[in-house]
Design a protein around this motif. Structure first.
Motif, PDB file in Angstrom:
ATOM      1  N   VAL A 505       0.876  -1.290  -0.135  1.00  0.00           N
ATOM      2  CA  VAL A 505       0.075  -0.214   0.022  1.00  0.00           C
ATOM      3  C   VAL A 505       0.847   1.354   0.001  1.00  0.00           C
ATOM      4  CG1 VAL A 505      -2.006  -1.272   1.297  1.00  0.00           C
ATOM      5  CG2 VAL A 505      -0.136   0.056   2.623  1.00  0.00           C
ATOM      6  N   ASN A 506       0.205   2.326  -0.624  1.00  0.00           N
ATOM      7  CA  ASN A 506       1.060   3.449  -0.592  1.00  0.00           C
ATOM      8  C   ASN A 506       0.935   4.286   0.772  1.00  0.00           C
ATOM      9  OD1 ASN A 506      -1.177   5.131  -0.832  1.00  0.00           O
ATOM     10  ND2 ASN A 506      -1.187   5.077  -2.920  1.00  0.00           N
ATOM     11  N   LEU A 507       1.678   5.440   0.689  1.00  0.00           N
ATOM     12  CA  LEU A 507       1.486   6.219   2.049  1.00  0.00           C
ATOM     13  C   LEU A 507       0.383   6.806   2.388  1.00  0.00           C
ATOM     14  CD1 LEU A 507       2.992   7.524   4.551  1.00  0.00           C
ATOM     15  CD2 LEU A 507       3.763   9.534   2.967  1.00  0.00           C
ATOM     16  N   ALA A 508      -0.347   7.407   1.338  1.00  0.00           N
ATOM     17  CA  ALA A 508      -1.920   7.952   1.555  1.00  0.00           C
ATOM     18  C   ALA A 508      -2.632   6.840   2.063  1.00  0.00           C
ATOM     19  CB  ALA A 508      -2.202   8.565   0.128  1.00  0.00           C
ATOM     20  N   GLU A 509      -2.572   5.505   1.646  1.00  0.00           N
ATOM     21  CA  GLU A 509      -3.516   4.589   1.994  1.00  0.00           C
ATOM     22  C   GLU A 509      -3.254   4.340   3.684  1.00  0.00           C
ATOM     23  OE1 GLU A 509      -4.289   2.276  -2.041  1.00  0.00           O
ATOM     24  OE2 GLU A 509      -2.510   1.823  -1.142  1.00  0.00           O
ATOM     25  N   LEU A 510      -1.950   4.185   3.836  1.00  0.00           N
ATOM     26  CA  LEU A 510      -1.551   3.933   5.266  1.00  0.00           C
ATOM     27  C   LEU A 510      -2.165   4.640   6.231  1.00  0.00           C
ATOM     28  CD1 LEU A 510      -0.012   1.521   6.242  1.00  0.00           C
ATOM     29  CD2 LEU A 510       2.023   2.845   6.168  1.00  0.00           C
ATOM     30  N   ASN A 511      -2.053   6.131   5.623  1.00  0.00           N
ATOM     31  CA  ASN A 511      -2.457   7.138   6.632  1.00  0.00           C
ATOM     32  C   ASN A 511      -3.947   7.109   6.896  1.00  0.00           C
ATOM     33  OD1 ASN A 511       0.157   8.175   7.896  1.00  0.00           O
ATOM     34  ND2 ASN A 511       0.418   9.371   6.100  1.00  0.00           N
ATOM     35  N   GLN A 512      -4.498   6.730   5.711  1.00  0.00           N
ATOM     36  CA  GLN A 512      -6.104   6.907   5.640  1.00  0.00           C
ATOM     37  C   GLN A 512      -6.355   5.653   6.624  1.00  0.00           C
ATOM     38  OE1 GLN A 512      -7.919   5.987   1.951  1.00  0.00           O
ATOM     39  NE2 GLN A 512     -10.004   6.643   2.691  1.00  0.00           N
ATOM     40  N   TYR A 513      -5.725   4.629   6.834  1.00  0.00           N
ATOM     41  CA  TYR A 513      -5.794   3.417   7.656  1.00  0.00           C
ATOM     42  C   TYR A 513      -5.692   3.955   9.027  1.00  0.00           C
ATOM     43  CZ  TYR A 513      -4.699  -0.510  10.561  1.00  0.00           C
ATOM     44  OH  TYR A 513      -4.583  -1.345  11.538  1.00  0.00           O
ATOM     45  N   LEU A 514      -4.653   4.819   9.393  1.00  0.00           N
ATOM     46  CA  LEU A 514      -4.467   5.359  10.724  1.00  0.00           C
ATOM     47  C   LEU A 514      -5.384   6.220  11.010  1.00  0.00           C
ATOM     48  CD1 LEU A 514      -0.665   5.480  10.565  1.00  0.00           C
ATOM     49  CD2 LEU A 514      -1.857   3.804  11.659  1.00  0.00           C
ATOM     50  N   ASP A 515      -6.095   6.989  10.375  1.00  0.00           N
ATOM     51  CA  ASP A 515      -7.049   8.106  10.450  1.00  0.00           C
ATOM     52  C   ASP A 515      -8.080   7.394  10.983  1.00  0.00           C
ATOM     53  OD1 ASP A 515      -8.338  10.532  10.460  1.00  0.00           O
ATOM     54  OD2 ASP A 515      -9.287   9.948   8.597  1.00  0.00           O
ATOM     55  N   GLY A 516      -8.762   6.242  10.247  1.00  0.00           N
ATOM     56  CA  GLY A 516      -9.876   5.470  10.553  1.00  0.00           C
ATOM     57  C   GLY A 516      -9.305   4.786  11.869  1.00  0.00           C
ATOM     58  N   ARG A 517      -8.231   4.624  12.550  1.00  0.00           N
ATOM     59  CA  ARG A 517      -8.086   4.143  13.707  1.00  0.00           C
ATOM     60  C   ARG A 517      -7.942   5.268  15.029  1.00  0.00           C
ATOM     61  NH1 ARG A 517      -5.340  -1.262  14.505  1.00  0.00           N
ATOM     62  NH2 ARG A 517      -4.276  -0.447  16.214  1.00  0.00           N
ATOM     63  N   GLY A 518      -8.320   6.514  14.534  1.00  0.00           N
ATOM     64  CA  GLY A 518      -8.470   7.659  15.281  1.00  0.00           C
ATOM     65  C   GLY A 518      -6.838   7.958  15.780  1.00  0.00           C
ATOM     66  N   VAL A 519      -6.114   7.681  14.814  1.00  0.00           N
ATOM     67  CA  VAL A 519      -4.572   8.085  15.274  1.00  0.00           C
ATOM     68  C   VAL A 519      -4.283   9.773  15.313  1.00  0.00           C
ATOM     69  CG1 VAL A 519      -2.057   7.882  15.097  1.00  0.00           C
ATOM     70  CG2 VAL A 519      -3.498   5.746  14.796  1.00  0.00           C
ATOM     71  N   ALA A 520      -3.715  10.385  15.974  1.00  0.00           N
ATOM     72  CA  ALA A 520      -3.512  11.712  15.796  1.00  0.00           C
ATOM     73  C   ALA A 520      -2.374  12.069  14.592  1.00  0.00           C
ATOM     74  CB  ALA A 520      -2.688  12.297  17.220  1.00  0.00           C
ATOM     75  N   ALA A 521      -2.748  13.200  13.848  1.00  0.00           N
ATOM     76  CA  ALA A 521      -2.035  13.524  12.549  1.00  0.00           C
ATOM     77  C   ALA A 521      -0.661  13.572  12.802  1.00  0.00           C
ATOM     78  CB  ALA A 521      -2.672  14.862  12.231  1.00  0.00           C
ATOM     79  N   HIS A 522      -0.116  14.024  13.916  1.00  0.00           N
ATOM     80  CA  HIS A 522       1.142  14.181  14.056  1.00  0.00           C
ATOM     81  C   HIS A 522       2.072  12.790  14.584  1.00  0.00           C
ATOM     82  CE1 HIS A 522       0.026  14.816  18.486  1.00  0.00           C
ATOM     83  NE2 HIS A 522       0.968  13.651  18.751  1.00  0.00           N
ATOM     84  N   SER A 523       1.096  11.744  14.822  1.00  0.00           N
ATOM     85  CA  SER A 523       1.834  10.572  14.796  1.00  0.00           C
ATOM     86  C   SER A 523       1.837   9.372  13.745  1.00  0.00           C
ATOM     87  CB  SER A 523       1.216   9.867  15.994  1.00  0.00           C
ATOM     88  OG  SER A 523       1.282  10.367  17.157  1.00  0.00           O
ATOM     89  N   ARG A 524       1.387  10.072  12.641  1.00  0.00           N
ATOM     90  CA  ARG A 524       1.338   9.307  11.213  1.00  0.00           C
ATOM     91  C   ARG A 524       2.705   9.591  10.509  1.00  0.00           C
ATOM     92  NH1 ARG A 524      -4.723  11.521   9.873  1.00  0.00           N
ATOM     93  NH2 ARG A 524      -5.649  11.264  11.849  1.00  0.00           N
ATOM     94  N   PRO A 525       3.017   8.601   9.793  1.00  0.00           N
ATOM     95  CA  PRO A 525       4.095   8.732   8.967  1.00  0.00           C
ATOM     96  C   PRO A 525       4.308   9.729   7.972  1.00  0.00           C
ATOM     97  CG  PRO A 525       3.584   6.319   9.141  1.00  0.00           C
ATOM     98  CD  PRO A 525       2.523   7.268   9.813  1.00  0.00           C
ATOM     99  N   ASP A 526       5.470  10.263   7.652  1.00  0.00           N
ATOM    100  CA  ASP A 526       5.752  11.314   6.618  1.00  0.00           C
ATOM    101  C   ASP A 526       6.241  10.540   5.485  1.00  0.00           C
ATOM    102  OD1 ASP A 526       5.141  13.890   8.408  1.00  0.00           O
ATOM    103  OD2 ASP A 526       6.771  12.924   9.485  1.00  0.00           O
ATOM    104  N   MET A 527       7.020   9.476   5.832  1.00  0.00           N
ATOM    105  CA  MET A 527       7.583   8.549   4.577  1.00  0.00           C
ATOM    106  C   MET A 527       7.164   7.239   4.874  1.00  0.00           C
ATOM    107  SD  MET A 527      11.487  10.530   4.967  1.00  0.00           S
ATOM    108  CE  MET A 527      12.066   9.262   3.852  1.00  0.00           C
TER     109      MET A 527
END
Length: 554
Positions: A505-527
Motif C-alpha cells: 500500500v502507499n503512504l496515503a492509503e496507510l495514513n487513511q488506515y491510521l486515520d480510521g483508527r483515530g491516530v493523531a495526525a502528528h503520529s502518522r508517517p511522513d515517509m
C-alpha cells in the motif's frame, strides 16, 4: 473497550504517586510550595490588577476581573451539571480565550483537567478517558476541518463514563460552553471549593510525549505546578508590562506554565492567543499587540527567522524568544538571535517537570552553546552510565532528575513507573546530556542525544513503538520500524520502514488506515520505505541506525 473502575478505584488519589514526606516538607520550608490551589493565580491577579487585560484573541478580550467572573459562573454551572471536585475532565480546545475560560472554570469547580491537544483523536482520547476515569469532555465544534462533535459521539458510546460533553461553538446535542459562561449563580449557591482543595493532590494531568505505547498522564499537583509557573516567570524576568503570545498548542506544558499563560498571570502580564503561528499571521499579531515574549519549537523558530527575508513586517517588540523541543546547534541559535531577537532563551525540559533555561543577560557563549541551567536551586540532576553509575564530571550519560516540580510517578501506570523511576525517586529522562564541570559554562547542560526511542516531529514527541503498534494492525504489514529522519522544517520526520506480507500500500492509503483508527495526525508517517527485511543487531534487535543509514543512502 471501556474499563469501568470500581468505586474505591475511581477517586483522584488512586494511582497517584505523591511526593515523599521528607522532600515535601523541605520544599515547603524553602518557600516553593504555598499550599494554595492552582486557580489562586487568577484570584490574586483579579485582586491586584482587575482592569488590566488578561487574555486576548481575535474575537474577545477579558480583563482579569472579567475572566475571574466568567470562571466563577462556569464553575458553578459545572457543579450544577454534576461535575464534582476531583472529577477528571478531558480539555481539548484550540488557542482562544475560551481555553482559559474553560481551564479556570474547571479548576475553580475543583475538577482536574486532562490537558489534551487539538491534534489528538479518538485513539488517544479514549485512552486518556480510560486511564483517568474522566467524566467529561470539553471540545470545539469544528477546527481545521475536523468535526470534534462526531468524535465525541463515538467516544461517549464506547466510554459511557464520559457523561458530559461541553462544546465551544455550536453544541449540537451536547452542552454549550457559552451557556455555562452565562450561568446565573444564585446568591444562595455555595461557592466553588477554592479553599478546600488539597494542594498536594493533582491540579491537572498533562500528556507525556510518549516513549513506549500510548502517551502517559503526568499528574501535576497544585503545589508543584504553581511553583513551576512562578519560578519560570522569575527565571525569564517576566514583568507586568510584558505581553505573552501563545503560539504553540495551549495545552502543552511549554506555553501553559514555562512560564506561559499561567506564569504571565502571576506578574499581571497579558496573554494573547493565536491558532495560526505562521510568520505572516504571527508577525502582524506581535506588532499589533506589542508582544514581548513567546515560546516556539525549534522548527517553527527557524521558519520565523527565514521569513524575515521575505515578510514585509518583522516582529519588532520581542525581547524574549524561548525555543525548545529538540536540540539546537550553536549556529542555529546564532541565526535566531540575529534574525528575530538577541533575547533568545534556550529551554530544555519536559512536561514531567525539570526545566533548564539560559537566562536573560547570560553571555552569548552560554546562550548559543548550552541548553541552560536548572530553574530551581532544589533541582537535583545526575548523569549516569548504562549501568546506573555516576559518570565523571563533564562526561556524557543519561540524565536523572528529581525536585520540587518533577513528578514521582505517572498516573495509574505502575509498569511504566517501574521502568522510569529509580528507587530513590530520580526520574530517568531518557535524554543524553553532559553538565559542564568547569570554565565559563560550568553548571550548564548540553543535550547531546537521546536514549529513549522517540521522534521529535515539529515539537511533538512521538513514541516510535506506538506508531509501530498501530501500523502492525494493517493486514498487509508483517513487520515495521518507525525511525526519525532529519528534516529542515519539522526537525525530524517519521519514516515507516515496512516489510509487506501481501500487496503493498502507499503512504496515503496507510495514513487513511491510521486515520480510521483515530491516530493523531502528528503520529502518522511522513515517509514510507518498503524493505525486503529489517536489519538486526548481533543480539537480534531491529537495527534502526542501519535503517536510517540505508534510507539516507537512497
Amino acid at each position: 473497550m471501556s474499563v469501568e473502575l470500581e468505586p474505591e478505584q475511581s477517586g483522584l488519589g488512586h494511582g497517584f504517586v505523591p511526593f515523599p514526606a521528607d522532600r515535601a516538607a523541605e520544599y515547603r520550608r524553602a518557600g516553593y510550595w504555598l499550599g494554595r490551589p492552582l486557580a489562586s493565580i487568577l484570584d490574586v491577579a483579579a485582586s491586584k490588577w482587575p482592569q488590566r487585560p488578561a487574555i486576548i484573541d481575535t474575537d474577545r478580550t477579558y480583563t482579569f476581573a472579567e475572566l475571574d467572573a466568567v470562571a466563577h459562573r462556569v464553575a458553578a454551572a459545572l457543579a450544577d451539571l454534576g461535575i464534582n471536585p476531583g472529577d477528571r475532565v478531558l480539555l481539548q480546545l484550540p488557542n482562544t480565550t475560551q481555553f482559559a475560560v474553560a481551564l479556570f472554570g474547571l479548576l475553580r469547580a475543583g475538577a482536574v483537567p486532562v490537558m489534551c491537544l487539538p491534534g489528538h483523536r479518538a485513539a488517544e482520547l479514549g485512552h486518556f478517558a480510560e486511564v483517568s476515569g474522566a467524566v467529561g469532555l470539553v471540545i470545539p465544534d469544528r477546527a481545521t476541518g475536523f468535526d470534534y462533535r462526531a468524535m465525541a459521539t463515538r467516544l461517549t458510546q464506547s466510554h459511557p463514563g464520559l457523561r458530559h460533553v461541553i462544546v465551544d461553538g455550536d453544541p449540537g446535542s451536547f452542552v454549550s460552553l457559552s451557556a455555562l459562561a452565562d450561568f446565573v449563580v444564585s446568591p444562595d449557591a455555595p461557592n466553588p471549593p477554592r479553599g478546600t482543595v488539597d494542594a498536594a493532590l493533582p491540579a491537572l494531568l498533562l500528556v507525556s510525549g510518549g516513549t513506549t505505547g500510548m502517551p502517559k498522564l503526568i499528574p501535576r499537583t497544585h503545589d508543584d505546578y504553581l511553583y513551576n509557573a512562578t519560578g519560570c516567570a522569575q527565571a525569564c524576568q517576566l514583568r507586568a508590562d510584558d505581553v505573552y503570545l501563545v503560539a504553540l498548542p495551549a495545552g502543552h506544558n511549554f506555553p501553559l506554565a514555562c512560564p506561559g499563560m499561567l506564569g504571565a498571570m502571576t506578574v499581571g502580564a497579558t496573554t494573547v492567543f493565536t491558532a495560526d503561528p505562521s510568520p505572516e499571521s504571527a508577525f502582524a499579531l506581535i506588532n499589533r499587540h506589542g508582544v514581548t515574549a513567546t515560546a516556539l519549537v525549534n522548527a517553527l523558530a527557524k521558519l520565523w527567522a527565514q521569513a524575515c527575508d521575505w515578510e514585509p513586517v518583522r516582529p519588532k517588540s520581542l525581547r524574549l524568544l524561548q525555543v525548545g523541543g529538540s536540540r539546537m546547534a550553536a549556529d542555529e541559535a546564532h541565526y535566531l538571535r540575529k534574525m528575530l531577537t538577541p533575547g533568545l532563551q534556550q529551554v530544555f525540559g519536559m512536561a514531567e517537570g525539570m526545566l533548564n533555561f539560559t537566562r536573560p543577560g547570560d553571555p552569548v557563549q552560554i546562550i548559543e552553546h548550552t541548553q541552560g541551567r536548572p530553574m530551581s536551586p532544589h533541582d537535583e540532576l545526575r548523569v549516569v552510565d548504562e549501568n546506573g553509575g555516576d559518570v565523571a564530571p563533564g562526561d556524557e550519560g543519561e540524565l536523572l532528575v528529581r525536585g520540587p516540580y518533577t513528578l514521582n510517578g505517572y498516573y495509574r501506570a505502575d509498569h511504566a513507573n517501574a521502568e522510569s523511576f529509580c528507587p530513590d525517586g530520580f526520574f530517568r529522562t531518557g535524554d543524553r546530556v553532559r553538565i559542564f564541570a568547569d570554565g565559563p559554562l560550568a553548571g550548564h547542560v548540553e543535550v547531546t542525544g537521546r536514549i529513549k526511542d522517540v521522534i521529535h516531529r515539529g515539537g511533538e514527541t512521538v513514541s516510535a513503538s506506538e506508531v509501530q503498534e498501530h501500523l502492525l494492525g494493517h493486514p498487509a504489514i508483517s513487520s515495521v520500524a518507525a525511525v526519525a529522519v532529519p528534516d529542515q522544517y519539522l526537525g525530524e520526520k517519521i519514516c515507516a520502514a515496512v516489510v509487506f506480507s501481501g500487496q503493498q500500500v502507499n503512504l496515503a492509503e496507510l495514513n487513511q488506515y491510521l486515520d480510521g483508527r483515530g491516530v493523531a495526525a502528528h503520529s502518522r508517517p511522513d515517509m514510507l520505505v518498503a524493505m525486503a527485511s529489517l536489519p538486526t543487531t548481533a543480539v537480534g534487535k531491529v537495527d534502526k541506525k542501519r535503517i536510517v543509514a540505508q534510507i539516507g543512502a537512497q
